[in-house]
Design a protein around this motif. Structure first.
Motif, PDB file in Angstrom:
ATOM      1  N   GLU A 240     -54.598 -78.149  50.974  1.00 65.25           N
ATOM      2  CA  GLU A 240     -54.012 -79.273  51.697  1.00 65.25           C
ATOM      3  C   GLU A 240     -52.889 -78.793  52.615  1.00 65.25           C
ATOM      4  N   VAL A 241     -52.017 -77.971  52.082  1.00 62.43           N
ATOM      5  CA  VAL A 241     -50.875 -77.480  52.858  1.00 62.43           C
ATOM      6  C   VAL A 241     -51.362 -76.640  54.036  1.00 62.43           C
ATOM      7  N   SER A 242     -52.382 -75.836  53.801  1.00 66.08           N
ATOM      8  CA  SER A 242     -52.939 -75.024  54.887  1.00 66.08           C
ATOM      9  C   SER A 242     -53.459 -75.904  56.020  1.00 66.08           C
ATOM     10  N   SER A 243     -54.124 -77.013  55.674  1.00 65.04           N
ATOM     11  CA  SER A 243     -54.659 -77.889  56.711  1.00 65.04           C
ATOM     12  C   SER A 243     -53.539 -78.545  57.506  1.00 65.04           C
ATOM     13  N   TRP A 244     -52.434 -78.907  56.839  1.00 67.94           N
ATOM     14  CA  TRP A 244     -51.299 -79.491  57.563  1.00 67.94           C
ATOM     15  C   TRP A 244     -50.681 -78.473  58.514  1.00 67.94           C
ATOM     16  N   LEU A 245     -50.568 -77.233  58.055  1.00 70.60           N
ATOM     17  CA  LEU A 245     -49.999 -76.190  58.907  1.00 70.60           C
ATOM     18  C   LEU A 245     -50.876 -75.960  60.140  1.00 70.60           C
ATOM     19  N   GLN A 246     -52.186 -75.923  59.943  1.00 66.55           N
ATOM     20  CA  GLN A 246     -53.096 -75.729  61.078  1.00 66.55           C
ATOM     21  C   GLN A 246     -52.974 -76.882  62.070  1.00 66.55           C
ATOM     22  N   THR A 247     -52.927 -78.112  61.557  1.00 68.91           N
ATOM     23  CA  THR A 247     -52.781 -79.273  62.425  1.00 68.91           C
ATOM     24  C   THR A 247     -51.470 -79.229  63.200  1.00 68.91           C
ATOM     25  N   ALA A 248     -50.423 -78.688  62.569  1.00 71.96           N
ATOM     26  CA  ALA A 248     -49.108 -78.626  63.201  1.00 71.96           C
ATOM     27  C   ALA A 248     -48.958 -77.467  64.171  1.00 71.96           C
ATOM     28  N   GLY A 249     -49.988 -76.614  64.275  1.00 73.51           N
ATOM     29  CA  GLY A 249     -49.938 -75.541  65.252  1.00 73.51           C
ATOM     30  C   GLY A 249     -49.567 -74.182  64.706  1.00 73.51           C
ATOM     31  N   PHE A 250     -49.909 -73.918  63.445  1.00 70.43           N
ATOM     32  CA  PHE A 250     -49.661 -72.612  62.841  1.00 70.43           C
ATOM     33  C   PHE A 250     -50.983 -71.914  62.527  1.00 70.43           C
ATOM     34  N   SER A 251     -50.942 -70.607  62.492  1.00 67.13           N
ATOM     35  CA  SER A 251     -52.127 -69.807  62.167  1.00 67.13           C
ATOM     36  C   SER A 251     -51.718 -68.634  61.282  1.00 67.13           C
TER      37      SER A 251
ATOM     38  N   VAL B 156     -45.193 -66.009  43.327  1.00 67.65           N
ATOM     39  CA  VAL B 156     -43.880 -65.395  43.116  1.00 67.65           C
ATOM     40  C   VAL B 156     -43.277 -65.903  41.819  1.00 67.65           C
ATOM     41  N   GLY B 157     -42.374 -65.093  41.267  1.00 63.01           N
ATOM     42  CA  GLY B 157     -41.579 -65.534  40.138  1.00 63.01           C
ATOM     43  C   GLY B 157     -42.321 -65.580  38.825  1.00 63.01           C
ATOM     44  N   PRO B 158     -41.564 -65.865  37.749  1.00 62.43           N
ATOM     45  CA  PRO B 158     -42.142 -65.859  36.401  1.00 62.43           C
ATOM     46  C   PRO B 158     -42.828 -67.158  36.012  1.00 62.43           C
ATOM     47  N   THR B 159     -42.696 -68.203  36.834  1.00 61.97           N
ATOM     48  CA  THR B 159     -43.253 -69.504  36.477  1.00 61.97           C
ATOM     49  C   THR B 159     -44.607 -69.708  37.131  1.00 61.97           C
ATOM     50  N   ALA B 160     -45.602 -70.060  36.340  1.00 60.57           N
ATOM     51  CA  ALA B 160     -46.944 -70.283  36.880  1.00 60.57           C
ATOM     52  C   ALA B 160     -46.931 -71.414  37.904  1.00 60.57           C
ATOM     53  N   GLY B 161     -47.701 -71.224  38.975  1.00 68.01           N
ATOM     54  CA  GLY B 161     -47.809 -72.278  39.973  1.00 68.01           C
ATOM     55  C   GLY B 161     -46.882 -72.140  41.151  1.00 68.01           C
ATOM     56  N   MET B 162     -45.876 -71.267  41.071  1.00 66.79           N
ATOM     57  CA  MET B 162     -44.949 -71.076  42.170  1.00 66.79           C
ATOM     58  C   MET B 162     -45.501 -70.039  43.135  1.00 66.79           C
ATOM     59  N   ALA B 163     -45.490 -70.366  44.428  1.00 66.17           N
ATOM     60  CA  ALA B 163     -46.009 -69.442  45.425  1.00 66.17           C
ATOM     61  C   ALA B 163     -45.372 -69.745  46.772  1.00 66.17           C
ATOM     62  N   ILE B 164     -45.358 -68.740  47.656  1.00 67.13           N
ATOM     63  CA  ILE B 164     -44.940 -68.970  49.031  1.00 67.13           C
ATOM     64  C   ILE B 164     -46.181 -68.984  49.915  1.00 67.13           C
ATOM     65  N   VAL B 165     -46.142 -69.782  50.957  1.00 64.49           N
ATOM     66  CA  VAL B 165     -47.182 -69.823  51.987  1.00 64.49           C
ATOM     67  C   VAL B 165     -46.506 -69.516  53.305  1.00 64.49           C
ATOM     68  N   GLU B 166     -47.005 -68.489  54.008  1.00 66.02           N
ATOM     69  CA  GLU B 166     -46.450 -68.076  55.292  1.00 66.02           C
ATOM     70  C   GLU B 166     -47.451 -68.345  56.415  1.00 66.02           C
ATOM     71  N   ALA B 167     -46.940 -68.669  57.593  1.00 59.22           N
ATOM     72  CA  ALA B 167     -47.786 -68.899  58.737  1.00 59.22           C
ATOM     73  C   ALA B 167     -46.984 -68.618  60.021  1.00 59.22           C
ATOM     74  N   THR B 168     -47.703 -68.385  61.118  1.00 61.94           N
ATOM     75  CA  THR B 168     -47.095 -68.018  62.394  1.00 61.94           C
ATOM     76  C   THR B 168     -47.338 -69.111  63.430  1.00 61.94           C
ATOM     77  N   LYS B 169     -46.309 -69.402  64.214  1.00 62.72           N
ATOM     78  CA  LYS B 169     -46.445 -70.380  65.291  1.00 62.72           C
ATOM     79  C   LYS B 169     -47.422 -69.885  66.327  1.00 62.72           C
ATOM     80  N   GLN B 170     -48.390 -70.703  66.659  1.00 64.35           N
ATOM     81  CA  GLN B 170     -49.404 -70.319  67.656  1.00 64.35           C
ATOM     82  C   GLN B 170     -48.815 -70.306  69.055  1.00 64.35           C
TER      83      GLN B 170
END
Length: 350
Positions: free
Chosen positions: A318-329, A336-350
Motif C-alpha cells: 500500500e505504501v509503495s503505491s502511494w509513493l509511486q502516485t506521489a511521484g517517487f521511484s 530494522v531494529g529488534p522489534t518485528a514489523g519495523m522497517a524503513i522504506v526509501e524512495a527517490t523523487k522522480q
C-alpha cells in the motif's frame, strides 16, 4: 526493552499445556503497575546509588514508605526479574540497570511513564468508543494539546523507545554524500535527525512539528550539532515545509493518517525535496510478523493505533503505491531494529 524471561517461560509452558494462560495477563498488568510505581518513588535509582544491597527497612527510610509495603513490592519485583534478593536485602538485576536507570542510554523508564500516565488512561476512556464507533472521540494528540505537559511526557517516552532503534535505523539509511539538507517531518524528539547530523558532519537538519512538540525537545539538542539543526513549527498539512532538501524523514507518521492523506503528504514532501532527493519512511508494517509473538505484537500495535488515533497498520505494498502516485521511484524496504514489523522504506523523487 524490559522483557522478563521468567514470564515468557511461564507463558510458553502454559500455552503448550493449555493451562490458565489468561492468569498471566493479570500478572503482566500487575508487573507493569509495580514497575511504574517503583520508578515513580525512586526505588531503582535508590538501589543504583548505593554500593551494597539494601533491606526493606533501609529502602523504606530513603523512600518515605512503610517497610512492609516495600518488602511486598520488592519481593514481587524479584519474582518478575527486576530485583535480586540477597538474604533479606535487595539489589538491581542487569535487566533493570540496562533498561530502567536514568543514566542508561537505553532507559525505558519514560516509556513506562508515558503508557501509565497517558496511553492507558486514554485507552480506558476511548477503547469502547473506538470499537463501537470505529474511532475515538478525539485523537490522543488532540488530547495532548489540551495540556502541554502531556506533550513533554509523550516526547520523553517517544525518545526513550527511539533510543532502541536509532542505531539500526541510521545504519540502514542511504544518506547523500557531501553537503546535504535533511527535513524531519513530524520529527518531535528529533533523535533520528540528531544522530544523522552526528554521523555526517556535512549534513544540516530541520525538524518540523507542532509547537508543543518542538518546545519539548529544544533542550535536548547536543552542543556539537546545535549550529546545524534548526526547527520549524506548524501543521505539515498546511504550513510551508521549506524547499531544496536532499533527504526527508517520515518516521512513525503515516499510521496516523488515511491512504488519501498519506498520498497527499508524500506529495507535499516531494515538493519540498530537491531533484533526486530521497524520502525515508519508518513504521510497522502489516503482514510482517513471522512468529506468534511478532504477530501478537503487530495486533497490539494495531489496536493501540485504532484506539488512540482511529488509525491502522498498513501493508508495504500500500505504501509503495502511494509513493509511486506521489511521484517517487526506486522504492526499497529494509527491516530494522529488534522489534518485528519495523522497517524503513526509501524512495527517490522522480
Amino acid at each position: 526493552m524490559p522483557v522478563n524471561p521468567n514470564f515468557l517461560e511461564r507463558l510458553v509452558l502454559l500455552r503448550l499445556n493449555k493451562g490458565p494462560a489468561p492468569m498471566l495477563d493479570l500478572f503482566g498488568a500487575s508487573s507493569f503497575t509495580s514497575v511504574t510505581l517503583a520508578l515513580d518513588i525512586g526505588l531503582f535509582e535508590t538501589l543504583a546509588d548505593v554500593d551494597s544491597p539494601l533491606t526493606a527497612e533501609s529502602l523504606a527510610d530513603r523512600l518515605d514508605a512503610h517497610p512492609d509495603g516495600i518488602a511486598v513490592l520488592c519481593n514481587f519485583l524479584v519474582t518478575e526479574g527486576y530485583l535480586e534478593a540477597v538474604g533479606d536485602r535487595y539489589r538491581l538485576t542487569g535487566m533493570t540497570e540496562k533498561w530502567l536507570l536514568a543514566e542508561s542510554e537505553t532507559n525505558m523508564g519514560p516509556w513506562f511513564t508515558y503508557w501509565n500516565d497517558l496511553v492507558l488512561p486514554f485507552w480506558e476512556r476511548e477503547l469502547e468508543t473506538a470499537i463501537r464507533e470505529g474511532e475515538p472521540s478525539q485523537s490522543i494528540y488532540e488530547w495532548f494539546d489540551e495540556e502541554p505537559a502531556r506533550w513533554e511526557t509523550a516526547q520523553e517516552g517517544f525518545r526513550a523507545t527511539a533510543s532502541i532503534f536509532v542505531d539500526d535505523v541510521v545504519d540502514a539509511m542511504t544518506v547523500p554524500a557531501g553537503q546535504g539538507r535533511l527535513l524531519d517531518v513530524g520529527g518531535g524528539h528529533g533523535l533520528y535527525a540528531m544522530e544523522l547530523c552526528r554521523r555526517h558532519p556535512d549534513l544540516s537538519a530541520t525538524i518540523f512539528d507542532f509547537p508543543d512538540a518542538i518546545d519539548a525537545m529544544q533542550d535536548d539538542i547536543p552542543d556539537e550539532i546545535v549550529e546545524r539543526l534548526d526547527t520549524r513549527t506548524g501543521d505539515y498539512w498546511t504550513d510551508d515545509l521549506g524547499e531544496g532538501y536532499d533527504l526527508a524523514l517520515l518516521f512513525n507518521v503515516i499510521h496516523a493518517h488515511s491512504p488519501a492523506e498519506n498520498t497527499a503528504l508524500f506529495e507535499r514532501v516531494r515538493d519540498a525535496l530537491a531533484p533526486g532527493g530521497r524520502i525515508v519512511v519508518l513504521d510497522q508494517w502489516e503482514g510482517s510478523g513471522r512468529t506468534p509473538v511478532s504477530r501478537a505484537g503487530l495486533r497490539f500495535v494495531a489496536l493501540t493505533y485504532h484506539t488512540t488515533l482511529g488509525a491502522d497498520v498498513y501493508e508495504h505494498d500500500e505504501v509503495s503505491s502511494w509513493l509511486q502516485t506521489a511521484g517517487f521511484s526506486g522504492i526499497q524496504r529494509q527491516s530494522v531494529g529488534p522489534t518485528a514489523g519495523m522497517a524503513i522504506v526509501e524512495a527517490t523523487k522522480q
